[in-house]
Motif scaffolding. Structure first.
Motif, PDB file in Angstrom:
ATOM      1  N   LYS A 155       0.924  -1.257   0.111  1.00  0.00           N
ATOM      2  CA  LYS A 155       0.049  -0.277  -0.100  1.00  0.00           C
ATOM      3  C   LYS A 155       0.759   1.046  -0.057  1.00  0.00           C
ATOM      4  N   GLU A 156       1.841   1.001   0.618  1.00  0.00           N
ATOM      5  CA  GLU A 156       2.849   2.266   0.933  1.00  0.00           C
ATOM      6  C   GLU A 156       3.477   2.602  -0.533  1.00  0.00           C
ATOM      7  N   TYR A 157       3.958   1.600  -1.235  1.00  0.00           N
ATOM      8  CA  TYR A 157       4.454   1.742  -2.612  1.00  0.00           C
ATOM      9  C   TYR A 157       3.536   2.297  -3.407  1.00  0.00           C
ATOM     10  N   ASP A 158       2.200   1.794  -3.497  1.00  0.00           N
ATOM     11  CA  ASP A 158       1.340   2.257  -4.335  1.00  0.00           C
ATOM     12  C   ASP A 158       1.118   3.921  -4.284  1.00  0.00           C
ATOM     13  N   LEU A 159       1.039   4.292  -2.950  1.00  0.00           N
ATOM     14  CA  LEU A 159       0.835   5.502  -2.572  1.00  0.00           C
ATOM     15  C   LEU A 159       2.052   6.386  -2.942  1.00  0.00           C
ATOM     16  N   ILE A 160       3.284   5.837  -2.919  1.00  0.00           N
ATOM     17  CA  ILE A 160       4.571   6.635  -3.553  1.00  0.00           C
ATOM     18  C   ILE A 160       4.091   6.909  -5.139  1.00  0.00           C
ATOM     19  N   GLY A 161       3.671   5.918  -5.763  1.00  0.00           N
ATOM     20  CA  GLY A 161       3.328   5.850  -7.157  1.00  0.00           C
ATOM     21  C   GLY A 161       2.524   6.985  -7.324  1.00  0.00           C
ATOM     22  N   SER A 168      -1.937  15.438  -5.532  1.00  0.00           N
ATOM     23  CA  SER A 168      -1.850  16.216  -4.296  1.00  0.00           C
ATOM     24  C   SER A 168      -2.591  15.241  -3.200  1.00  0.00           C
ATOM     25  N   ASN A 169      -2.197  15.631  -1.932  1.00  0.00           N
ATOM     26  CA  ASN A 169      -2.870  14.712  -0.748  1.00  0.00           C
ATOM     27  C   ASN A 169      -4.427  14.628  -1.071  1.00  0.00           C
ATOM     28  N   LYS A 170      -5.063  15.724  -1.412  1.00  0.00           N
ATOM     29  CA  LYS A 170      -6.271  15.771  -1.613  1.00  0.00           C
ATOM     30  C   LYS A 170      -6.847  15.000  -2.688  1.00  0.00           C
ATOM     31  N   GLU A 171      -6.305  14.967  -3.778  1.00  0.00           N
ATOM     32  CA  GLU A 171      -6.540  14.009  -4.874  1.00  0.00           C
ATOM     33  C   GLU A 171      -6.287  12.525  -4.642  1.00  0.00           C
ATOM     34  N   ILE A 172      -5.167  12.203  -3.864  1.00  0.00           N
ATOM     35  CA  ILE A 172      -4.907  11.052  -3.465  1.00  0.00           C
ATOM     36  C   ILE A 172      -5.970  10.391  -2.291  1.00  0.00           C
ATOM     37  N   SER A 173      -6.514  11.464  -1.522  1.00  0.00           N
ATOM     38  CA  SER A 173      -7.527  11.113  -0.728  1.00  0.00           C
ATOM     39  C   SER A 173      -8.870  10.592  -1.405  1.00  0.00           C
ATOM     40  N   THR A 182      -4.599  11.274   6.970  1.00  0.00           N
ATOM     41  CA  THR A 182      -4.261   9.896   7.377  1.00  0.00           C
ATOM     42  C   THR A 182      -3.128   9.717   5.847  1.00  0.00           C
ATOM     43  N   ILE A 183      -3.312  10.416   4.810  1.00  0.00           N
ATOM     44  CA  ILE A 183      -2.541  10.543   3.700  1.00  0.00           C
ATOM     45  C   ILE A 183      -1.157  11.167   4.130  1.00  0.00           C
ATOM     46  N   ALA A 189       5.722   8.882   7.251  1.00  0.00           N
ATOM     47  CA  ALA A 189       5.998   7.525   7.875  1.00  0.00           C
ATOM     48  C   ALA A 189       7.002   7.293   6.529  1.00  0.00           C
ATOM     49  N   ILE A 190       6.587   7.301   5.282  1.00  0.00           N
ATOM     50  CA  ILE A 190       7.434   6.758   4.295  1.00  0.00           C
ATOM     51  C   ILE A 190       8.755   7.558   4.222  1.00  0.00           C
ATOM     52  N   LEU A 191       8.689   8.769   4.330  1.00  0.00           N
ATOM     53  CA  LEU A 191       9.624   9.672   4.138  1.00  0.00           C
ATOM     54  C   LEU A 191      10.800   9.286   5.198  1.00  0.00           C
TER      55      LEU A 191
END
Length: 213
Positions: A155-161, A168-173, A182-183, A189-191
Motif C-alpha cells: 500500500k505504501e509503495y502504491d501511495l508513492i506511485g 496532491s494529498n486531496k487527490e490521493i485522498s 491519514t495520507i 512515515a514513508i519519508l
C-alpha cells in the motif's frame, strides 16, 4: 520572508534585490560564491537561500550539499543560466527546493512564495527534462527491486506511485478513500523509512525503482 542572495555577478544580485524588495521580501544578506553562502547561511539563518550555481571558489551545488548536510530543513532555490543535465540531477539528489532559469525573472517571487510554504519548485524547462534524466541510469537487470527490502508495504509503495504521478494529498485522498490527515501521516512515515526529505525525492525514488521491480 527573509532571503539570502548569492551570485558572483554584482549586477544580478542588485537586480534581484530590487525585484524582491518591491514585493516586500527582506534581503538579509548578499554573497558572491559558495563558500560565502555557507558562512552567511550559518550566520543569518535565512528563510530561503536564493543562489547561483556556477561561481568562483565553490559552486552553488557544492555549497547546497554542505548546507543541507548541516541543516536538512534548509530551503535552497537555485537560480542559474544553465539547465545542465548533471546540475539538475545533483540538485535533485541533494534535496534543493527549486531550480529556476535566470531568464524567467517573473517566476522568482512566486517560486519563493511556494518554497516558503514547503513546496518544491522547478521551472517548466527543468520539469520537462526530469523524466528523461531519471532513466539515463539503467537498473542492473540482476538486481531485482522489492519494496519490502526498504521496509515498505504494498500500500505504501502504491501511495508513492500516486505521488510520482503528481497527485496532491486531496487527490490521493479522493482516489483511495482515506482522509487527507491519514495520507499525510502515511507520507511522513514513508519519508522517514526511506530517509528522504520531500515529495520530489519520493517521486524520484519511485521512478528509479519501478522499472527494476
Amino acid at each position: 520572508m527573509r532571503v539570502l542572495i548569492v551570485d558572483d555577478d554584482a549586477l544580478i544580485t542588485s537586480a534581484l534585490k530590487m525585484i524582491l524588495e518591491v514585493d516586500q521580501i527582506e534581503i538579509v544578506g548578499i554573497g558572491h560564491d559558495g563558500s560565502e553562502a555557507i558562512q552567511l547561511y550559518e550566520a543569518l539563518k535565512p528563510d530561503i537561500l536564493l543562489m547561483d550555481i556556477r561561481m568562483q571558489t565553490m559552486t552553488g551545488l557544492d555549497a547546497a550539499k554542505t548546507i543541507l548536510a548541516q541543516n536538512p530543513n534548509a530551503k535552497i532555490l537555485l537560480l542559474t543560466t544553465f539547465s545542465d543535465d548533471d546540475y539538475i540531477i545533483q540538485a535533485l539528489k541533494y534535496g534543493v527546493k527549486g531550480y529556476l532559469i535566470k531568464q524567467d525573472y517573473s517566476s522568482i517571487v512566486p517560486a519563493l512564495n511556494a518554497v516558503s510554504m514547503g513546496q518544491t519548485v522547478f521551472g517548466t524547462e527543468i520539469i520537462a527534462k526530469i523524466p528523461g534524466l531519471l532513466h539515463t541510469e539503467q537498473p542492473d537487470p540482476q538486481a531485482r527491486f522489492h519494496y519490502a527490502d526498504y521496509g515498505l508495504t504494498a500500500k505504501e509503495y502504491d501511495l508513492i506511485g500516486l505521488v510520482a504521478d503528481g497527485l496532491s494529498n486531496k487527490e490521493i485522498s479522493d482516489q483511495i478513500f482515506l482522509s487527507e490527515g491519514t495520507i499525510r501521516n502515511y507520507l511522513s512515515a514513508i519519508l522517514d523509512k526511506l530517509h528522504l526529505r520531500d515529495r520530489t525525492q519520493l517521486a524520484i525514488f519511485y521512478l528509479k525503482t519501478k522499472d527494476a521491480d
